[in-house]
Motif scaffolding. Structure first.
Motif, PDB file in Angstrom:
ATOM      1  N   ARG A   2      38.428  36.202  40.098  1.00 35.46           N
ATOM      2  CA  ARG A   2      37.502  36.423  39.003  1.00 35.46           C
ATOM      3  C   ARG A   2      38.400  37.051  37.739  1.00 35.46           C
ATOM      4  O   ARG A   2      38.987  38.119  38.249  1.00 35.46           O
ATOM      5  CB  ARG A   2      36.345  37.264  39.332  1.00 35.46           C
ATOM      6  N   ARG A   3      38.307  36.706  36.640  1.00 32.89           N
ATOM      7  CA  ARG A   3      38.849  37.570  35.342  1.00 32.89           C
ATOM      8  C   ARG A   3      37.852  38.682  34.805  1.00 32.89           C
ATOM      9  O   ARG A   3      36.689  38.531  34.773  1.00 32.89           O
ATOM     10  CB  ARG A   3      39.067  36.430  34.415  1.00 32.89           C
ATOM     11  N   LEU A   4      38.373  39.851  34.668  1.00 33.92           N
ATOM     12  CA  LEU A   4      37.524  40.988  34.238  1.00 33.92           C
ATOM     13  C   LEU A   4      38.572  41.345  33.060  1.00 33.92           C
ATOM     14  O   LEU A   4      39.738  41.214  32.891  1.00 33.92           O
ATOM     15  CB  LEU A   4      37.551  41.934  35.211  1.00 33.92           C
ATOM     16  N   ARG A   5      37.769  41.906  32.228  1.00 35.66           N
ATOM     17  CA  ARG A   5      38.458  42.657  30.984  1.00 35.66           C
ATOM     18  C   ARG A   5      39.031  44.093  31.682  1.00 35.66           C
ATOM     19  O   ARG A   5      38.344  44.549  32.554  1.00 35.66           O
ATOM     20  CB  ARG A   5      37.648  43.105  29.895  1.00 35.66           C
ATOM     21  N   ARG A  13      35.137  50.807  42.423  1.00 33.35           N
ATOM     22  CA  ARG A  13      35.430  51.296  43.749  1.00 33.35           C
ATOM     23  C   ARG A  13      36.492  50.363  44.111  1.00 33.35           C
ATOM     24  O   ARG A  13      36.357  49.093  44.291  1.00 33.35           O
ATOM     25  CB  ARG A  13      34.231  51.643  44.820  1.00 33.35           C
ATOM     26  N   VAL A  14      37.394  50.948  45.009  1.00 34.02           N
ATOM     27  CA  VAL A  14      38.499  50.159  45.745  1.00 34.02           C
ATOM     28  C   VAL A  14      38.286  50.243  47.216  1.00 34.02           C
ATOM     29  O   VAL A  14      38.193  51.224  47.721  1.00 34.02           O
ATOM     30  CB  VAL A  14      39.930  50.803  45.367  1.00 34.02           C
ATOM     31  N   VAL A  15      38.166  49.030  47.772  1.00 38.43           N
ATOM     32  CA  VAL A  15      38.063  48.822  49.276  1.00 38.43           C
ATOM     33  C   VAL A  15      39.307  48.231  50.039  1.00 38.43           C
ATOM     34  O   VAL A  15      39.757  47.294  49.307  1.00 38.43           O
ATOM     35  CB  VAL A  15      36.747  48.241  49.662  1.00 38.43           C
ATOM     36  N   ASP A  90      31.187  44.833  41.785  1.00 40.31           N
ATOM     37  CA  ASP A  90      31.135  46.387  42.025  1.00 40.31           C
ATOM     38  C   ASP A  90      32.126  47.013  42.896  1.00 40.31           C
ATOM     39  O   ASP A  90      31.904  48.031  43.195  1.00 40.31           O
ATOM     40  CB  ASP A  90      29.690  46.431  43.000  1.00 40.31           C
ATOM     41  N   ARG A  91      33.368  46.320  42.905  1.00 42.86           N
ATOM     42  CA  ARG A  91      34.403  46.535  43.816  1.00 42.86           C
ATOM     43  C   ARG A  91      35.719  45.848  43.636  1.00 42.86           C
ATOM     44  O   ARG A  91      35.537  44.574  43.195  1.00 42.86           O
ATOM     45  CB  ARG A  91      34.022  46.781  45.333  1.00 42.86           C
ATOM     46  N   VAL A  92      37.022  46.361  43.840  1.00 47.24           N
ATOM     47  CA  VAL A  92      38.137  45.677  43.941  1.00 47.24           C
ATOM     48  C   VAL A  92      38.432  45.733  45.561  1.00 47.24           C
ATOM     49  O   VAL A  92      38.477  46.743  45.947  1.00 47.24           O
ATOM     50  CB  VAL A  92      39.066  46.363  43.053  1.00 47.24           C
TER      51      VAL A  92
END
Length: 109
Positions: A2-5, A13-15, A90-92
């Motif tokens: 998915r592309r995000l700005r 949050r990073v998981v 909601d997360r990376v």
């Protein structure tokens, strides 16, 4: 993926690959070369206050502030962009164990 700005990544949050929390995205490390920007990685942790003062790896703080800013950065970790496996709303998600993440980023190019 998915592309995000960039602004949408900050604060996510990073998981890690084991489902453990590694902190949240505090900053994005990019390279600007020949008119194009390339994402190198993410700074993750509890906060990035020292980096927001401008004291990342490329700028050394004045001597009296070095220890304080180092202490403020003690929870920062660096995730190389190649280790990001999924971007969710909601997360990376990263494909490595968060305990193996380096404390500093390096641009070896």
């Amino acid at each position: 993926m998915r592309r995000l700005r960039a602004g949408e990544l900050i604060g996510l949050r990073v998981v890690d690959r084991n489902g453990r929390e590694a902190g949240s995205v505090q900053d994005i490390v990019v390279r600007h070369r020949e008119g194009a920007y390339t994402v190198l990685g993410l700074v993750v942790g509890r906060s990035a206050i020292a980096g927001r003062f401008g004291y990342g790896d490329s700028l050394a703080p004045p001597t009296p502030w070095g220890h304080l800013l180092g202490w403020l950065r003690r929870h920062e970790r660096y995730v190389e962009w190649k280790d990001v496996v999924a971007l969710r709303e909601d997360r990376v998600e990263i494909g490595v164990d968060h305990q193996s993440l380096p404390r500093r980023w390096r641009d070896d190019s």
